[in-house]
Design a protein around this motif. Structure first.
Motif, PDB file in Angstrom:
ATOM      1  N   SER A   1       0.757  -1.299  -0.126  1.00 47.22           N
ATOM      2  CA  SER A   1       0.242  -0.118   0.184  1.00 47.22           C
ATOM      3  C   SER A   1       1.064   0.970  -0.048  1.00 47.22           C
ATOM      4  CB  SER A   1      -0.764  -0.030   1.298  1.00 47.22           C
ATOM      5  OG  SER A   1      -0.284   0.046   2.849  1.00 47.22           O
ATOM      6  N   TYR A   2       0.230   2.506  -0.267  1.00 48.96           N
ATOM      7  CA  TYR A   2       1.519   3.496  -0.441  1.00 48.96           C
ATOM      8  C   TYR A   2       0.778   4.240   1.210  1.00 48.96           C
ATOM      9  CZ  TYR A   2       1.440   3.136  -5.752  1.00 48.96           C
ATOM     10  OH  TYR A   2       2.074   2.663  -6.611  1.00 48.96           O
TER      11      TYR A   2
ATOM     12  N   PHE B   1       7.153  10.688   0.141  1.00 50.46           N
ATOM     13  CA  PHE B   1       5.548   8.790  -0.352  1.00 50.46           C
ATOM     14  C   PHE B   1       6.644   7.680  -0.342  1.00 50.46           C
ATOM     15  CE2 PHE B   1       4.976  13.693  -2.141  1.00 50.46           C
ATOM     16  CZ  PHE B   1       3.238  13.647  -1.553  1.00 50.46           C
TER      17      PHE B   1
ATOM     18  N   LYS C   1       6.128   2.881  -0.510  1.00 56.16           N
ATOM     19  CA  LYS C   1       5.108   2.066  -0.397  1.00 56.16           C
ATOM     20  C   LYS C   1       5.198   1.390   0.626  1.00 56.16           C
ATOM     21  CE  LYS C   1       4.731   1.466  -5.623  1.00 56.16           C
ATOM     22  NZ  LYS C   1       4.582   0.915  -6.349  1.00 56.16           N
TER      23      LYS C   1
END
Length: 306
Positions: A201-202, A272, A274
């Motif tokens: 998921s991010y 950002f 993962k």
């Protein structure tokens, strides 16, 4: 000769019908919010109208009530809460007419035992067919389990987080390869979203300036990115996927110091990444919105970008 069909008279304990009506309306409102927050939520709830509520009995509960969280499509929404009166769990009995429905539910002593056992449970409230004129009540009340878990939850969404008061500006920079090649360990998920999926998921990394427990704290937030085209195709009233982040945990304090220093010294307090299981890989800073088709999150609009 036509027979006149007289409507049945129904008598329930005071307030029971109203309690069930409130649960029904609250679950519909919660579902409408849940649909806006994450992509691809199934319409199972709309089709079945079965209401699932998670109660963590390991936590302190209010007097004569239970604190619950709505579950839709086997996803627990930590921010969609409801207070369940004990009476909602009692079997629904019609005291004026013969009730041929085998109602299910729990007694006061059952609930007290659940509290003593301190085991998390997911309650399911379902309708059963009833005679014409019978109020629409949840008559099938039970705890649900899956074959692999005490509770049928495959994912959990933590509480929303959209405030970044200490960020004065964001800059578009390159992230050194030494940071993108490291897998950082996430901690604290048990507190924020213990049932969150272990699948990829991010996430967003937020280097905090004023954390009272750790000067190098990097907060981890769940993110559901969407493409720019998807954002154009929907109005804010329809969805806000990707525009809101959700609390998930922190980067381990044994691993956060160098990354935290880099993020703040380069005016890039948001990165950002993962996540798989509890390992996080950095994929970049604001440049990802030029190299990928991600729509820019609305919760960051007020922060100047240079």
């Amino acid at each position: 000769m036509n027979k006149k069909i007289c409507p049945l008279n129904h008598t329930y304990v005071d307030g029971v019908v109203k309690l069930h009506e409130l649960l029904s309306s609250a679950s519909q409102e919660a579902y409408e919010i849940a649909k806006k927050c994450i992509p691809n939520l199934s319409d199972r709830f709309e089709r079945s109208k079965v209401v699932n509520v998670f109660v963590d009995f390991s936590k302190e509960q209010p007097d004569n009530a239970l604190k619950g969280y709505f579950v839709f499509d086997n996803i627990l929404f930590r921010f969609l809460t409801i207070t369940l009166d004990y009476a909602l769990l009692f079997p629904v009995n019609d005291h004026a007419a013969f009730d041929n429905i085998k109602n299910k539910g729990y007694t006061f002593s059952d609930i007290e035992k659940m509290k003593r056992d301190r085991t998390p449970l997911c309650f399911s409230f379902g309708y059963l067919p009833a005679d014409q004129g019978t109020p629409k009540l949840f008559r099938r009340i039970h705890t649900v389990q899956s074959s692999f878990s005490p509770i049928p939850i495959s994912d959990e969404i933590g509480c929303p987080f959209t405030t970044f008061k200490d960020i004065e500006e964001l800059r578009i920079i390159d992230i050194p390869q030494r940071f993108s090649s490291i897998q950082y360990t996430m901690v604290g998920k048990q507190h924020y979203a213990p049932y969150s999926t272990n699948k990829e998921s991010y996430c967003v990394l937020y280097a905090m300036k004023d954390n009272e427990y750790d000067d190098n704290a990097i907060k981890v937030l769940r993110w559901f990115p969407v493409t720019r085209q998807s954002a154009l195709d929907a109005t804010f009233e329809d969805v806000n996927w990707g525009d809101v982040f959700f609390e998930l945990g922190y980067i381990s304090r044994q691993e956060n110091a160098e990354l935290h220093s880099f993020m703040l010294s380069n005016h890039s307090p948001l990165l950002f990444g993962k996540r798989v299981n509890d390992k996080i890989s950095v994929i970049g800073g604001l440049k990802i919105f030029f190299t990928n088709d991600f729509n820019y999150p609305a919760c960051l609009f007020k922060i100047p970008v240079k």
